[in-house]
Structure formats: structure tokens, C-alpha cells
Write an enzyme that holds these catalytic residues in place. Structure first.
Site, PDB file in Angstrom:
ATOM      1  N   SER A 241     -19.833  -8.537   1.016  1.00  0.00           N
ATOM      2  CA  SER A 241     -19.944  -7.595  -0.109  1.00  0.00           C
ATOM      3  C   SER A 241     -19.994  -8.341  -1.445  1.00  0.00           C
ATOM      4  O   SER A 241     -20.718  -7.948  -2.362  1.00  0.00           O
ATOM      5  CB  SER A 241     -18.804  -6.582  -0.100  1.00  0.00           C
ATOM      6  OG  SER A 241     -17.557  -7.211  -0.054  1.00  0.00           O
ATOM      7  N   HIS A 271     -17.698  -6.115   8.684  1.00  0.00           N
ATOM      8  CA  HIS A 271     -17.043  -6.301   7.372  1.00  0.00           C
ATOM      9  C   HIS A 271     -16.147  -5.082   7.112  1.00  0.00           C
ATOM     10  O   HIS A 271     -15.274  -4.772   7.914  1.00  0.00           O
ATOM     11  CB  HIS A 271     -18.149  -6.513   6.328  1.00  0.00           C
ATOM     12  CG  HIS A 271     -17.701  -6.972   4.982  1.00  0.00           C
ATOM     13  ND1 HIS A 271     -16.459  -7.493   4.725  1.00  0.00           N
ATOM     14  CD2 HIS A 271     -18.353  -6.983   3.764  1.00  0.00           C
ATOM     15  CE1 HIS A 271     -16.358  -7.812   3.435  1.00  0.00           C
ATOM     16  NE2 HIS A 271     -17.495  -7.509   2.826  1.00  0.00           N
ATOM     17  N   HIS A 318     -11.771 -13.774  11.798  1.00  0.00           N
ATOM     18  CA  HIS A 318     -12.235 -13.930  10.414  1.00  0.00           C
ATOM     19  C   HIS A 318     -13.114 -15.166  10.312  1.00  0.00           C
ATOM     20  O   HIS A 318     -12.896 -16.147  11.024  1.00  0.00           O
ATOM     21  CB  HIS A 318     -11.060 -14.046   9.443  1.00  0.00           C
ATOM     22  CG  HIS A 318     -11.456 -13.743   8.036  1.00  0.00           C
ATOM     23  ND1 HIS A 318     -11.962 -14.687   7.182  1.00  0.00           N
ATOM     24  CD2 HIS A 318     -11.464 -12.574   7.349  1.00  0.00           C
ATOM     25  CE1 HIS A 318     -12.250 -14.116   6.029  1.00  0.00           C
ATOM     26  NE2 HIS A 318     -11.966 -12.836   6.097  1.00  0.00           N
ATOM     27  N   ARG A 327      -3.095 -10.220   3.632  1.00  0.00           N
ATOM     28  CA  ARG A 327      -3.279  -8.808   3.269  1.00  0.00           C
ATOM     29  C   ARG A 327      -2.783  -7.911   4.400  1.00  0.00           C
ATOM     30  O   ARG A 327      -2.271  -6.813   4.165  1.00  0.00           O
ATOM     31  CB  ARG A 327      -4.761  -8.531   2.965  1.00  0.00           C
ATOM     32  CG  ARG A 327      -5.298  -9.380   1.808  1.00  0.00           C
ATOM     33  CD  ARG A 327      -6.807  -9.287   1.688  1.00  0.00           C
ATOM     34  NE  ARG A 327      -7.491  -9.747   2.894  1.00  0.00           N
ATOM     35  CZ  ARG A 327      -8.807  -9.659   3.102  1.00  0.00           C
ATOM     36  NH1 ARG A 327      -9.593  -9.138   2.181  1.00  0.00           N
ATOM     37  NH2 ARG A 327      -9.346 -10.107   4.229  1.00  0.00           N
ATOM     38  N   ASP A 373      -8.135  -5.388   7.906  1.00  0.00           N
ATOM     39  CA  ASP A 373      -8.482  -4.063   8.403  1.00  0.00           C
ATOM     40  C   ASP A 373      -7.616  -3.603   9.579  1.00  0.00           C
ATOM     41  O   ASP A 373      -7.679  -2.443   9.972  1.00  0.00           O
ATOM     42  CB  ASP A 373      -9.962  -4.042   8.813  1.00  0.00           C
ATOM     43  CG  ASP A 373     -10.871  -4.339   7.632  1.00  0.00           C
ATOM     44  OD1 ASP A 373     -10.633  -3.752   6.563  1.00  0.00           O
ATOM     45  OD2 ASP A 373     -11.788  -5.159   7.768  1.00  0.00           O
TER      46      ASP A 373
HETATM   47  N1  CMX Z   1     -13.084  -9.774  19.258  1.00  0.00           N
HETATM   48  C1  CMX Z   1     -13.885 -10.331  20.216  1.00  0.00           C
HETATM   49  N2  CMX Z   1     -14.649 -11.416  19.999  1.00  0.00           N
HETATM   50  C2  CMX Z   1     -14.569 -11.996  18.785  1.00  0.00           C
HETATM   51  C3  CMX Z   1     -13.721 -11.499  17.772  1.00  0.00           C
HETATM   52  C4  CMX Z   1     -12.972 -10.333  18.043  1.00  0.00           C
HETATM   53  N3  CMX Z   1     -12.202  -9.763  17.117  1.00  0.00           N
HETATM   54  N4  CMX Z   1     -13.851 -12.284  16.673  1.00  0.00           N
HETATM   55  C5  CMX Z   1     -14.761 -13.229  16.984  1.00  0.00           C
HETATM   56  N5  CMX Z   1     -15.200 -13.054  18.256  1.00  0.00           N
HETATM   57  C6  CMX Z   1     -16.243 -13.794  18.955  1.00  0.00           C
HETATM   58  C7  CMX Z   1     -17.545 -13.674  18.174  1.00  0.00           C
HETATM   59  O1  CMX Z   1     -18.191 -12.432  18.440  1.00  0.00           O
HETATM   60  C8  CMX Z   1     -18.309 -14.881  18.673  1.00  0.00           C
HETATM   61  O2  CMX Z   1     -18.784 -14.594  19.969  1.00  0.00           O
HETATM   62  P1  CMX Z   1     -20.249 -15.089  20.461  1.00  0.00           P
HETATM   63  O3  CMX Z   1     -20.233 -16.572  20.305  1.00  0.00           O
HETATM   64  O4  CMX Z   1     -20.319 -14.638  21.867  1.00  0.00           O
HETATM   65  O5  CMX Z   1     -21.239 -14.442  19.553  1.00  0.00           O
HETATM   66  C9  CMX Z   1     -17.190 -15.926  18.810  1.00  0.00           C
HETATM   67  O6  CMX Z   1     -15.948 -15.181  18.929  1.00  0.00           O
HETATM   68  C10 CMX Z   1     -17.075 -16.859  17.626  1.00  0.00           C
HETATM   69  O7  CMX Z   1     -16.918 -16.086  16.450  1.00  0.00           O
HETATM   70  P2  CMX Z   1     -16.060 -16.661  15.233  1.00  0.00           P
HETATM   71  O8  CMX Z   1     -16.730 -17.914  14.755  1.00  0.00           O
HETATM   72  O9  CMX Z   1     -14.623 -16.764  15.600  1.00  0.00           O
HETATM   73  O10 CMX Z   1     -16.159 -15.495  14.166  1.00  0.00           O
HETATM   74  P3  CMX Z   1     -17.315 -15.240  13.084  1.00  0.00           P
HETATM   75  O11 CMX Z   1     -17.018 -16.072  11.886  1.00  0.00           O
HETATM   76  O12 CMX Z   1     -18.670 -15.390  13.676  1.00  0.00           O
HETATM   77  O13 CMX Z   1     -17.104 -13.697  12.774  1.00  0.00           O
HETATM   78  C11 CMX Z   1     -15.865 -11.729  12.335  1.00  0.00           C
HETATM   79  C12 CMX Z   1     -16.008 -13.231  12.023  1.00  0.00           C
HETATM   80  C13 CMX Z   1     -14.855 -11.139  11.388  1.00  0.00           C
HETATM   81  C14 CMX Z   1     -17.229 -11.057  12.106  1.00  0.00           C
HETATM   82  C15 CMX Z   1     -15.419 -11.577  13.805  1.00  0.00           C
HETATM   83  O14 CMX Z   1     -14.144 -12.170  13.962  1.00  0.00           O
HETATM   84  C16 CMX Z   1     -15.388 -10.137  14.268  1.00  0.00           C
HETATM   85  O15 CMX Z   1     -16.412  -9.624  14.729  1.00  0.00           O
HETATM   86  N6  CMX Z   1     -14.194  -9.439  14.154  1.00  0.00           N
HETATM   87  C17 CMX Z   1     -14.096  -8.027  14.479  1.00  0.00           C
HETATM   88  C18 CMX Z   1     -14.659  -7.197  13.327  1.00  0.00           C
HETATM   89  C19 CMX Z   1     -13.736  -7.239  12.126  1.00  0.00           C
HETATM   90  O16 CMX Z   1     -12.541  -7.057  12.229  1.00  0.00           O
HETATM   91  N7  CMX Z   1     -14.316  -7.430  10.936  1.00  0.00           N
HETATM   92  C20 CMX Z   1     -13.572  -7.338   9.674  1.00  0.00           C
HETATM   93  C21 CMX Z   1     -13.397  -8.698   8.979  1.00  0.00           C
HETATM   94  C22 CMX Z   1     -12.660  -8.529   7.680  1.00  0.00           C
HETATM   95  C23 CMX Z   1     -13.497  -7.809   6.663  1.00  0.00           C
HETATM   96  O17 CMX Z   1     -14.539  -8.348   6.262  1.00  0.00           O
HETATM   97  O18 CMX Z   1     -13.183  -6.674   6.283  1.00  0.00           O
END
Ligand code: CMX
Length: 439
Positions: A241, A271, A318, A327, A373
Site C-alpha cells: 500500500s 496484504h 511476513h 503490532r 492482522d
Molecule cells: N501460511 C502458509 N504458507 C505460507 C504462509 C502462511 N501464513 N506464509 C508464507 N507461506 C508460504 C508462501 O506462500 C511461500 O510458499 P510457496 O513457496 O509455495 O509459494 C513460502 O511460504 C515462502 O513465503 P515467505 O517468503 O515466507 O513469505 P512472502 O514474503 O512470500 O509472503 C506473506 C509474505 C505475508 C504474503 C505471506 O506470509 C502470507 O501469505 N501470509 C498470509 C497472508 C497474510 O497474513 N497477509 C498479511 C500480511 C500483513 C499485511 O500486509 O497486512
């Protein structure tokens, strides 16, 4: 000139001169290298942007102008009889780098009150939408509709000098932030309360008045909103964002367009939309298990079934953090202090014990800990704000404070159009072939 604008002008012209001198001497120095993993992997960690209001450390979490969330809770001015900080104080701090006095904070509250009149056509634009339109879509429509009053666009059309861009951006920022609670509350009441709107109470502060217009009574909810609106305000510049606001703003689109870009990014489930996904996931789990008090084993089994169905666990993980999000901890502390009888909050705390080891055991998740979140929904449900499709709007109102204060800085420092270089995957293949043949 108003006192905040005056201070901002002094601070920003000083920094602009310092940056010019620094770049003249050191502009050619390297601060980073980029790997192919980063090129293909969403540019994680690439240092390529200046962001003044806050900085994120993987272990310590967010610091706003150097201050952690617990420090801000002590330092920032508060409403009478409240223990939580006023978001007005954080905006002042992010904009000019100084903790404001109570008088300065009150001045800002009054400024925003005086600028909070929403144009009639914005209400009409919202009323034209079906009430089942997602609240984030409604927020974007409302923000876009207010662009008609953009000071920046108006002055630009009249031939504004570059050196005045910051001034017009400051005016748009102040107007937009001032109106957001009224707009967001209007969206909530038209969507979930048959359009029975609640008029602003101008004796209240920005966050307190927002809580009032949502229609949720009680001083504790006002306190929670002030805390919520403070801790969601900024998370350095690389998050989607913030970066989207920054990118759109770099084209000299005004604050309305730029913030709308940011809100469209916030509306994604990876996000800001994760806050609605978390509570949806919790309630689906409780319904599936047929209990409001699941055991740790039951939660663990449900987490594994979510993962087995190829979905992420919302509220966990994250891109930068490698510890529980401060947070999340701030909201947990709030719940421990103010709320003693919530089954949903107990589930959130049990998840905090159960989920990290499971994610860790997958071997690929870089951060198994809860993010911002993971907690907010359960507290909102406790206070009666159960309509989870609305939650990301609350996040958006807060996020305006950080991304728009940086927009003022970007225009004051004269940052150019953002334009990184992209390559095709065949360019990468050819590059590698050349590199490998040389070495
Ligand atoms: N549940 C299951 N799998 C997860 C996970 C979770 N909460 N978090 C990461 N992973 C997986 C990823 O999908 C990725 O899998 P693939 O390699 O198969 O694609 C792997 O772990 C590596 O990811 P990462 O490097 O640890 O995480 P990223 O930096 O790529 O992504 C985020 C970060 C937040 C998008 C991810 O942790 C996620 O999808 N979390 C759940 C959604 C969420 O809570 N988002 C809110 C974030 C805070 C905000 O912005 O408000």
C-alpha cells in the site's frame, strides 16, 4: 502559514539541501546488490527507496521516527482519561520528526475537524453503489470522487512552480485525512445499518469521533480505535500500500489518486484484506469443529487441513518481519488489559501457540509468527463490530497517515518519477550464458 506546515517547510528544505550535498559527493556509491532471487522474488530487501516516517527491522519490528510502539504509547499525547496514544500525535511525529506537545496535538485535531466536510457528491457516489459492494471498493470510489477538490491538480493546471508542489500536497493530505473517518463511517452505516447515519461529534478527537460515527458506544472502543489507528499507520515504504501510493504519486498524480492506488493494494488478501480473512478463517474453523472453545489439538488439525487444501494461514507470515509483529503484541496487551471474557480472543491466543511450530515445520515459511492482522478482528468482534468485510477500511483510514505524510516528503524533496528497469526471462537466460562463459 499554519504551524505544522511552517515546521514541515523548515525541516524539508534543510533535508533537501543536505541530500543534494550528500549526493554530489557520494551519489555513485553502492548501497546494495540485486540477486536473481530478488529479481524473480518480488524485490525482497532491495534498498531502492527513501521513506522518512518509519523503518522496519526484521526482529524489532516497526519504529516510527525511531520510536517503538511501547515507547509511543508513553510519549504521544492522549485523550483525557485515556491510556492509548492519539493518532494525531503520530501524524505530527511522522511528518516533522518531533513528538508534539498536547497543544500541538489539539491544534491538529481542530484542524482536521475544520477540514472534515465531505462533498455532497461523494455521498451521492456512494449511495449509487449497491449496498453489497465490498467496503474497500466503496472507499476507493469515495476517495476518487473527492479528487474534484484536489488543490494540487487545480494549482498544477494554473502553472504551479515545482517548488510549491509540497505545499499543495500538504493541503490535499490534510483535507483527505480529515474527511476519512466521516467517509469510512458512512460506508459502514450504509452497508450494515440501513443507512442510519450518525452525525460527527466535533468535541471528539479524530479517532474518537470515528468510533462514535461507527455507532459503537463505550470509552474502551474509542481507546481501541485510537490505538488501532496509530499502530496501522505506517510500515516503512516497501509494503504494497505504501509503495503503490509512492509510485502513483511519483507521476505527480495528486494525493487522492495516489492514496487510491495504495488502497487498491491494501485490498489484496496477502496484504490488508488478511484482517477479514483471519476472522473468517477462525469462524469457519469454529463452525466446522462445532465448538467455540477448541482444543490445541483441534486447532492444529484444522491448520493442517487448511494447508493441505493449498491455502495460506491468514494473519501469519511476513515479507520482512522474523519475530511476532509488535503490532500483534500491542493488540494482545490491549486485550489482556481491557477484555476479560472473549472466547474468540482466547482462540487467537491459542492459535499463537499452535500455528508457528506448524508453519516452521513446513521448512519454507520464512516467518512463522503472527502479523498485525492476526489479532484485530477478535477485538472488533468483542466490541460488536462483527462485519468483517469492513475491517480493511479501518486499516486504510489509519494507513493514510503514513503514506500521505511520505507523499508530502516526496514532493518536498523533489523525488522524480519512479521507473525501475525490467528485463525479460530470456534476457536473464542470455545474461547467465554470457556470465558463465566468461567465468
Ligand atoms: N501460511 C502458509 N504458507 C505460507 C504462509 C502462511 N501464513 N506464509 C508464507 N507461506 C508460504 C508462501 O506462500 C511461500 O510458499 P510457496 O513457496 O509455495 O509459494 C513460502 O511460504 C515462502 O513465503 P515467505 O517468503 O515466507 O513469505 P512472502 O514474503 O512470500 O509472503 C506473506 C509474505 C505475508 C504474503 C505471506 O506470509 C502470507 O501469505 N501470509 C498470509 C497472508 C497474510 O497474513 N497477509 C498479511 C500480511 C500483513 C499485511 O500486509 O497486512
Amino acid at each position: 502559514m499554519d504551524p505544522l506546515k511552517q515546521k514541515f517547510q523548515e525541516k524539508s528544505s534543510e533535508l533537501k539541501a543536505n541530500i543534494k550535498a550528500m549526493l554530489k559527493e557520494h551519489g555513485g556509491r553502492k548501497v546494495d546488490e540485486v540477486t536473481l532471487n530478488q529479481v524473480f522474488g518480488g524485490m525482497r530487501g532491495v534498498k531502492s527507496m527513501i521513506w522518512e516516517p518509519s523503518q522496519l527491522d526484521p526482529i524489532d519490528g516497526i519504529r516510527f521516527r525511531g520510536y517503538s510502539i511501547p515507547e509511543l504509547r508513553d510519549l504521544l499525547p492522549r485523550a483525557k482519561n485515556d491510556k492509548e496514544p492519539l493518532p494525531e500525535g503520530l501524524f505530527w511525529l511522522m511528518l516533522v520528526g518531533e513528538v508534539p506537545t498536547e497543544e500541538q496535538t489539539t491544534w491538529l485535531t481542530n484542524q482536521w475537524t475544520s477540514r472534515s466536510i465531505v462533498p455532497d457528491h461523494t455521498f451521492k457516489a456512494l449511495d449509487a453503489l449497491p449496498t453489497n459492494t465490498h467496503p474497500m471498493t466503496q472507499l476507493c470510489v469515495a476517495i476518487a470522487s473527492m479528487q474534484t477538490g484536489s488543490v494540487f491538480s487545480h494549482r498544477y493546471a494554473e502553472g504551479m512552480r515545482k517548488s510549491e508542489y509540497w505545499d499543495a500536497t500538504y493541503e490535499d493530505t490534510m483535507n483527505l485525512v480529515a474527511r476519512l473517518p466521516r467517509i469510512a463511517a458512512y460506508i459502514y452505516r450504509r452497508t450494515y445499518h440501513n443507512g442510519k447515519h450518525i452525525m460527527p461529534d466535533i468535541s471528539l478527537d479524530w479517532g474518537g469521533n470515528f468510533a462514535h460515527m461507527l455507532g459503537i458506544e463505550g470509552e474502551d472502543f474509542k481507546s481501541f480505535m485510537r490505538l488501532y489507528l496509530t499502530i496501522h499507520a505506517d510500515h516503512e515504504g516497501g509494503n504494497a500500500s505504501a509503495h503503490a501510493t509512492h509510485l502513483v504519486g511519483s507521476t505527480l498524480s495528486d494525493a487522492y489518486y495516489a492514496f487510491n492506488g495504495g488502497m487498491s493494494a491494501l485490498a489484496g488478501p496477502l496484504h490488508g484484506l488478511a484482517n477479514q480473512e483471519v476472522i473468517k478463517w477462525i469462524f469457519r474453523m469454529l463452525d466446522t469443529l462445532g465448538t467455540r472453545r477448541p482444543t490445541k489439538q483441534q486447532i492444529s488439525d484444522y491448520v493442517n487441513s487448511t494447508l493441505a487444501s493449498g491455502q495460506v494461514i491468514p494473519g501469519y507470515g511476513h515479507a520482512v518481519l522474523r519475530q511476532p509483529d509488535p503490532r500483534f503484541i500491542a493488540q494482545k496487551r490491549f486485550a489482556e488489559e481491557y477484555i476479560h471474557d472473549s472466547e474468540t480472543i482466547s482462540v487467537v491466543w491459542k492459535c499463537f501457540e499452535v500455528i508457528p511450530p506448524i508453519l516452521q515445520s513446513l521448512g519454507k515459511v520464512k516467518n512463522p509468527w503472527p502479523n498485525v492482522d492476526a489479532h484485530s478482528g477478535a477485538i472488533l468482534v468483542h466490541y460488536g463490530l462483527t462485519q468483517y468485510s469492513y475491517y480493511t477500511v479501518l486499516f486504510g483510514v489509519s494507513r493514510a497517515l503514513g503514506v500521505l505524510s511520505q507523499l508530502c516528503w516526496s514532493r518536498a524533496l523533489g523525488f522524480p518519477l519512479e521507473r525501475p528497469k525490467s528485463v525479460t526471462s530470456s534476457w536473464v537466460t542470455e545474461y547467465l550464458a554470457k556470465e558463465l562463459s566468461v567465468n
